[in-house]
Design a protein around this motif. Structure first.
Motif, PDB file in Angstrom:
ATOM      1  N   LEU A 240      43.772  15.984  52.777  1.00  0.00           N
ATOM      2  CA  LEU A 240      43.071  16.362  51.546  1.00  0.00           C
ATOM      3  C   LEU A 240      41.738  17.028  51.857  1.00  0.00           C
ATOM      4  O   LEU A 240      41.339  17.991  51.184  1.00  0.00           O
ATOM      5  CB  LEU A 240      42.876  15.127  50.661  1.00  0.00           C
ATOM      6  CG  LEU A 240      44.167  14.521  50.105  1.00  0.00           C
ATOM      7  CD1 LEU A 240      43.872  13.244  49.339  1.00  0.00           C
ATOM      8  CD2 LEU A 240      44.890  15.519  49.196  1.00  0.00           C
ATOM      9  N   GLU A 241      41.033  16.557  52.870  1.00  0.00           N
ATOM     10  CA  GLU A 241      39.772  17.202  53.237  1.00  0.00           C
ATOM     11  C   GLU A 241      40.018  18.600  53.802  1.00  0.00           C
ATOM     12  O   GLU A 241      39.219  19.522  53.570  1.00  0.00           O
ATOM     13  CB  GLU A 241      39.022  16.331  54.250  1.00  0.00           C
ATOM     14  CG  GLU A 241      38.454  15.071  53.617  1.00  0.00           C
ATOM     15  CD  GLU A 241      37.710  14.180  54.597  1.00  0.00           C
ATOM     16  OE1 GLU A 241      36.875  13.382  54.150  1.00  0.00           O
ATOM     17  OE2 GLU A 241      37.991  14.284  55.822  1.00  0.00           O
ATOM     18  N   SER A 242      41.139  18.774  54.500  1.00  0.00           N
ATOM     19  CA  SER A 242      41.502  20.116  54.967  1.00  0.00           C
ATOM     20  C   SER A 242      41.778  21.040  53.785  1.00  0.00           C
ATOM     21  O   SER A 242      41.427  22.234  53.810  1.00  0.00           O
ATOM     22  CB  SER A 242      42.735  20.052  55.875  1.00  0.00           C
ATOM     23  OG  SER A 242      42.474  19.334  57.051  1.00  0.00           O
ATOM     24  N   MET A 243      42.389  20.498  52.752  1.00  0.00           N
ATOM     25  CA  MET A 243      42.671  21.304  51.558  1.00  0.00           C
ATOM     26  C   MET A 243      41.378  21.719  50.867  1.00  0.00           C
ATOM     27  O   MET A 243      41.257  22.842  50.366  1.00  0.00           O
ATOM     28  CB  MET A 243      43.557  20.515  50.592  1.00  0.00           C
ATOM     29  CG  MET A 243      44.966  20.307  51.092  1.00  0.00           C
ATOM     30  SD  MET A 243      46.000  19.508  49.849  1.00  0.00           S
ATOM     31  CE  MET A 243      46.008  20.761  48.581  1.00  0.00           C
ATOM     32  N   VAL A 244      40.407  20.797  50.824  1.00  0.00           N
ATOM     33  CA  VAL A 244      39.120  21.151  50.223  1.00  0.00           C
ATOM     34  C   VAL A 244      38.505  22.320  50.988  1.00  0.00           C
ATOM     35  O   VAL A 244      37.994  23.286  50.402  1.00  0.00           O
ATOM     36  CB  VAL A 244      38.168  19.935  50.227  1.00  0.00           C
ATOM     37  CG1 VAL A 244      36.766  20.360  49.779  1.00  0.00           C
ATOM     38  CG2 VAL A 244      38.701  18.839  49.316  1.00  0.00           C
ATOM     39  N   GLY A 245      38.567  22.267  52.309  1.00  0.00           N
ATOM     40  CA  GLY A 245      38.046  23.374  53.112  1.00  0.00           C
ATOM     41  C   GLY A 245      38.801  24.663  52.888  1.00  0.00           C
ATOM     42  O   GLY A 245      38.230  25.760  52.920  1.00  0.00           O
ATOM     43  N   ALA A 246      40.125  24.533  52.620  1.00  0.00           N
ATOM     44  CA  ALA A 246      40.959  25.726  52.426  1.00  0.00           C
ATOM     45  C   ALA A 246      40.619  26.474  51.150  1.00  0.00           C
ATOM     46  O   ALA A 246      40.985  27.647  51.002  1.00  0.00           O
ATOM     47  CB  ALA A 246      42.435  25.334  52.429  1.00  0.00           C
ATOM     48  N   THR A 247      39.915  25.832  50.209  1.00  0.00           N
ATOM     49  CA  THR A 247      39.563  26.531  48.961  1.00  0.00           C
ATOM     50  C   THR A 247      38.635  27.709  49.223  1.00  0.00           C
ATOM     51  O   THR A 247      38.510  28.604  48.386  1.00  0.00           O
ATOM     52  CB  THR A 247      38.903  25.571  47.953  1.00  0.00           C
ATOM     53  OG1 THR A 247      37.731  24.988  48.548  1.00  0.00           O
ATOM     54  CG2 THR A 247      39.865  24.465  47.544  1.00  0.00           C
ATOM     55  N   GLU A 248      37.963  27.719  50.388  1.00  0.00           N
ATOM     56  CA  GLU A 248      37.092  28.852  50.705  1.00  0.00           C
ATOM     57  C   GLU A 248      37.886  30.146  50.864  1.00  0.00           C
ATOM     58  O   GLU A 248      37.323  31.244  50.755  1.00  0.00           O
ATOM     59  CB  GLU A 248      36.306  28.554  51.988  1.00  0.00           C
ATOM     60  CG  GLU A 248      35.332  27.400  51.852  1.00  0.00           C
ATOM     61  CD  GLU A 248      34.541  27.162  53.124  1.00  0.00           C
ATOM     62  OE1 GLU A 248      34.765  27.909  54.106  1.00  0.00           O
ATOM     63  OE2 GLU A 248      33.706  26.239  53.134  1.00  0.00           O
ATOM     64  N   HIS A 249      39.189  30.007  51.119  1.00  0.00           N
ATOM     65  CA  HIS A 249      40.040  31.190  51.289  1.00  0.00           C
ATOM     66  C   HIS A 249      40.696  31.615  49.973  1.00  0.00           C
ATOM     67  O   HIS A 249      41.520  32.530  49.979  1.00  0.00           O
ATOM     68  CB  HIS A 249      41.113  30.916  52.337  1.00  0.00           C
ATOM     69  CG  HIS A 249      40.570  30.490  53.665  1.00  0.00           C
ATOM     70  ND1 HIS A 249      39.784  31.303  54.447  1.00  0.00           N
ATOM     71  CD2 HIS A 249      40.680  29.318  54.338  1.00  0.00           C
ATOM     72  CE1 HIS A 249      39.439  30.662  55.548  1.00  0.00           C
ATOM     73  NE2 HIS A 249      39.967  29.458  55.515  1.00  0.00           N
ATOM     74  N   ILE A 250      40.373  30.934  48.884  1.00  0.00           N
ATOM     75  CA  ILE A 250      40.914  31.293  47.567  1.00  0.00           C
ATOM     76  C   ILE A 250      39.871  32.126  46.843  1.00  0.00           C
ATOM     77  O   ILE A 250      38.720  31.689  46.663  1.00  0.00           O
ATOM     78  CB  ILE A 250      41.275  30.041  46.763  1.00  0.00           C
ATOM     79  CG1 ILE A 250      42.385  29.260  47.478  1.00  0.00           C
ATOM     80  CG2 ILE A 250      41.722  30.403  45.345  1.00  0.00           C
ATOM     81  CD1 ILE A 250      42.775  27.967  46.780  1.00  0.00           C
ATOM     82  N   GLY A 251      40.252  33.305  46.439  1.00  0.00           N
ATOM     83  CA  GLY A 251      39.287  34.246  45.881  1.00  0.00           C
ATOM     84  C   GLY A 251      38.810  33.934  44.478  1.00  0.00           C
ATOM     85  O   GLY A 251      37.680  34.260  44.124  1.00  0.00           O
ATOM     86  N   SER A 252      39.642  33.312  43.651  1.00  0.00           N
ATOM     87  CA  SER A 252      39.267  33.110  42.246  1.00  0.00           C
ATOM     88  C   SER A 252      38.714  31.713  42.013  1.00  0.00           C
ATOM     89  O   SER A 252      39.172  30.727  42.601  1.00  0.00           O
ATOM     90  CB  SER A 252      40.481  33.337  41.339  1.00  0.00           C
ATOM     91  OG  SER A 252      41.390  32.258  41.431  1.00  0.00           O
ATOM     92  N   ASP A 253      37.714  31.622  41.137  1.00  0.00           N
ATOM     93  CA  ASP A 253      37.162  30.318  40.765  1.00  0.00           C
ATOM     94  C   ASP A 253      38.222  29.431  40.116  1.00  0.00           C
ATOM     95  O   ASP A 253      38.233  28.214  40.337  1.00  0.00           O
ATOM     96  CB  ASP A 253      35.990  30.508  39.796  1.00  0.00           C
ATOM     97  CG  ASP A 253      34.715  30.963  40.503  1.00  0.00           C
ATOM     98  OD1 ASP A 253      34.675  30.886  41.749  1.00  0.00           O
ATOM     99  OD2 ASP A 253      33.776  31.382  39.813  1.00  0.00           O
ATOM    100  N   LEU A 254      39.099  30.036  39.309  1.00  0.00           N
ATOM    101  CA  LEU A 254      40.139  29.253  38.646  1.00  0.00           C
ATOM    102  C   LEU A 254      41.073  28.619  39.678  1.00  0.00           C
ATOM    103  O   LEU A 254      41.419  27.437  39.574  1.00  0.00           O
ATOM    104  CB  LEU A 254      40.930  30.146  37.689  1.00  0.00           C
ATOM    105  CG  LEU A 254      42.111  29.482  36.971  1.00  0.00           C
ATOM    106  CD1 LEU A 254      41.660  28.256  36.196  1.00  0.00           C
ATOM    107  CD2 LEU A 254      42.795  30.483  36.038  1.00  0.00           C
ATOM    108  N   GLY A 255      41.476  29.396  40.685  1.00  0.00           N
ATOM    109  CA  GLY A 255      42.338  28.857  41.730  1.00  0.00           C
ATOM    110  C   GLY A 255      41.668  27.714  42.476  1.00  0.00           C
ATOM    111  O   GLY A 255      42.288  26.678  42.760  1.00  0.00           O
TER     112      GLY A 255
END
Length: 582
Positions: free
Chosen positions: A274-289
């Protein structure tokens, strides 16, 4: 002649006659046996028309099967499931029946049910579907103490799995077989099957599909007692998802991966994913995503078996949320899930602080609609706080802000959520106090259908809080508001909602009157006045009121085979429930 017309004629009525019956008859106290027999035959005749399962939930049993199973009639459920035309849906139905059979108190009856499911599986030509059913039957047989039978069924499932050509289907079936092997106390074979599933997964070219299959395999690894391998598979799932171009589609896949982390059975391993997933949000371009992924992670953190580990994940979520540029997006798509998780993990004060902080953002957005959306989210988050005094205190603040919304037709959106929260408070006194503060603000609301919906929400909560007089007063006022709604379709939907609330608070006469109004509008304005989904709700009310003919008549006017089948299954379930209570 279609099947709906045929059913009407079987009951001695055409469609016009059925509608006339709805408008004039007083209903019947119980479902006569001949009508029940006709209903069963009609359901069986329609089973062939059941289509494929939804893409987002490919293993879901058809809704009519779920409804009939919930009624407790496994024998008729099996008869219906065996006649479903679509092989995937038939398999899903039979898998659901395996679960029902294994729950039967009478083990002899459970074995009989299991044997009949196995026979039905033999008639399915699709190997993946057959293998899934046989694997579940093998596990169920083992639980019933029939180890030899379980082994035989497992062997048959393996044979079917060997004939599957599609890699994603093969991998999923092999994962289920690995779990079945664990249930049969053969973890060695389970690990070997999981290895075969991984080989099939490596050949999947579509990254989204690969990520979902890897998540499924992680669950199998956990079932085999290997949480570290499960974590490794989820890491691979994250890597596959990261290659997806569509941010929102990626967020959806990552939501499934988050659920997989919570199922590893090892809070430490789950936290790492789950902490890896939180870090992976940096690679998501949209705020909604980003907000959607963080919401999924929050829910998964709350499901970890160790609250301390879950709280560490939420700390990372809060830090990542601060990097979302749009306060509106953060509040709208993350707040409720985050507050809910904080409360479940024992930190209600943190949840309250988050909700109060979000409430302050209402002054930073422009336009009444955006303000109302924020207030809706804060109200929903407040309802998760659990402590009645805290819920009431935050709700009072939301009420004050709602009263400032210039467009009074938007106010009921927020007030409905607050009314529902009041009805669910564990302290009736606090709930009644919240309603007392809400009703004056409700009187300032405008919008015909919106105000009627608000009155119904307050009436339902008043009934739950032990104030039937207020509930009936508000129900009567809602009925008056409904009669004044100008648009026919909006008035028809309002009558259905009125019938549902009347049924809930015990006013059968009012519910009966609303059902008659619905039927009259369908007769006068045609089927287009009310969508099938809304008419299905009316059918459920009629069935609950023991209005057999009324329910049948309304189902006969639904526009599609799927809707008519859904309605008939609801009528059957209502009949079965009443039959058990007699």
């Amino acid at each position: 002649m279609n099947r709906a017309e045929n059913l009407g004629l079987k009951l001695g009525l055409g469609i016009a006659g059925l509608l006339s019956l709805v408008l004039t008859a007083s209903g019947v106290a119980a479902a006569p046996e001949d009508q029940v027999a006709h209903l069963k035959r009609e359901l069986l005749a329609r089973a062939e028309s059941v289509g494929p399962p939804p893409e987002k939930n490919a293993e879901a049993p058809p809704q009519p099967v779920q409804t009939i199973l919930a009624a407790g009639d496994w024998e008729f459920s099996l008869e219906f499931a065996s006649k479903i035309g679509n092989k995937q849906s038939r398999a899903n139905a039979l898998v659901a029946l395996v679960g029902k059979a294994s729950q039967l108190a009478d083990q002899n009856q459970a074995r009989v049910a299991l044997g009949r499911v196995v026979n039905a599986a033999g008639e399915i030509g699709e190997e993946a579907a057959k293998a899934r059913i046989l694997a579940d039957c093998a596990a169920a047989a083992a639980k019933l103490g029939a180890a030899a039978s379980g082994r035989d069924l497992f062997t048959r499932a393996l044979q079917s799995a060997g004939r599957i050509s599609d890699d994603s289907s093969r991998a999923r079936v092999l994962a289920r077989l690995a779990e079945a092997a664990a249930n049969l106390d053969d973890t060695g074979q389970g690990r070997a099957l999981l290895g075969q599933a991984l080989n099939a997964t490596d050949r999947i070219a579509v990254e989204a599909t690969k990520a979902l299959v890897l998540t499924r395999l992680a669950a199998a690894a956990a079932e085999l007692g290997d949480a570290p391998q499960g974590r490794g598979l989820l890491v691979r799932a994250l890597q596959a998802a990261d290659k997806m171009d569509d941010d929102l589609a990626k967020a959806g896949v990552l939501g499934v991966v988050a659920q997989g982390a919570a199922r590893l059975g090892d809070p430490g391993q789950g936290r790492a994913i789950l902490e890896s997933m939180v870090g992976a949000t940096e690679h998501i371009g949209s705020d909604l995503g980003k907000a959607r992924v963080l919401a999924s992670v929050s829910g998964a953190a709350a499901a970890l078996a160790d609250p301390a580990q879950g709280r560490e994940v939420l700390a990372a979520v809060r830090e990542a949320a601060n990097k979302i540029g749009s306060d509106f997006t953060k509040v709208r798509w993350l707040l409720v899930a985050l507050v809910d998780a904080e409360v479940k993990l024992g930190d209600a004060s943190q949840g309250r602080d988050l909700a109060e902080q979000a409430l302050r953002t209402v002054d930073t957005v422009s336009g009444d609609f955006a303000r109302v959306r924020i207030l809706e989210s804060v109200a929903g988050a407040g309802a998760k706080l659990g402590d009645p005094a805290q819920v009431r205190a935050l709700s009072s603040l939301v009420l004050q802000e709602t009263g400032k919304v210039a467009d009074t037709s938007l106010r009921p959106r927020v007030l409905i959520i607050l009314a529902q929260a009041a009805g669910k408070l564990g302290d009736p006194a606090q709930g009644r106090a919240l309603l007392a503060g809400l009703i004056p603000v409700a009187d300032t609301g405008r919008g015909e259908a919106e105000l009627m919906a608000l009155l119904l929400a307050v009436a339902e909560s008043a009934a739950r809080l032990g104030d039937p007089a207020l509930a009936h007063t508000l129900l009567s006022r809602a009925a008056r508001e409904t009669s004044g709604i100008a648009a026919e379709s909006a008035r028809a939907r309002a009558e259905v909602a009125l019938a549902e609330t009347a049924l809930q608070i015990g006013d059968g006469a009012r519910a009966d009157a609303s059902l008659r109004a619905v039927a009259a509008m369908r007769q006068r304005f045609g089927a287009q006045v009310l969508a099938d989904a809304d008419l299905l709700r009316a059918v459920a009310v009629a069935a609950s009121l023991d209005q057999w003919r009324w329910a049948t008549a309304m189902s006969d006017t639904l526009g599609t085979d799927d809707a008519q089948l859904d309605a008939l299954s609801r009528i059957f379930a209502a009949w079965a429930s009443r039959a058990r209570s007699r």
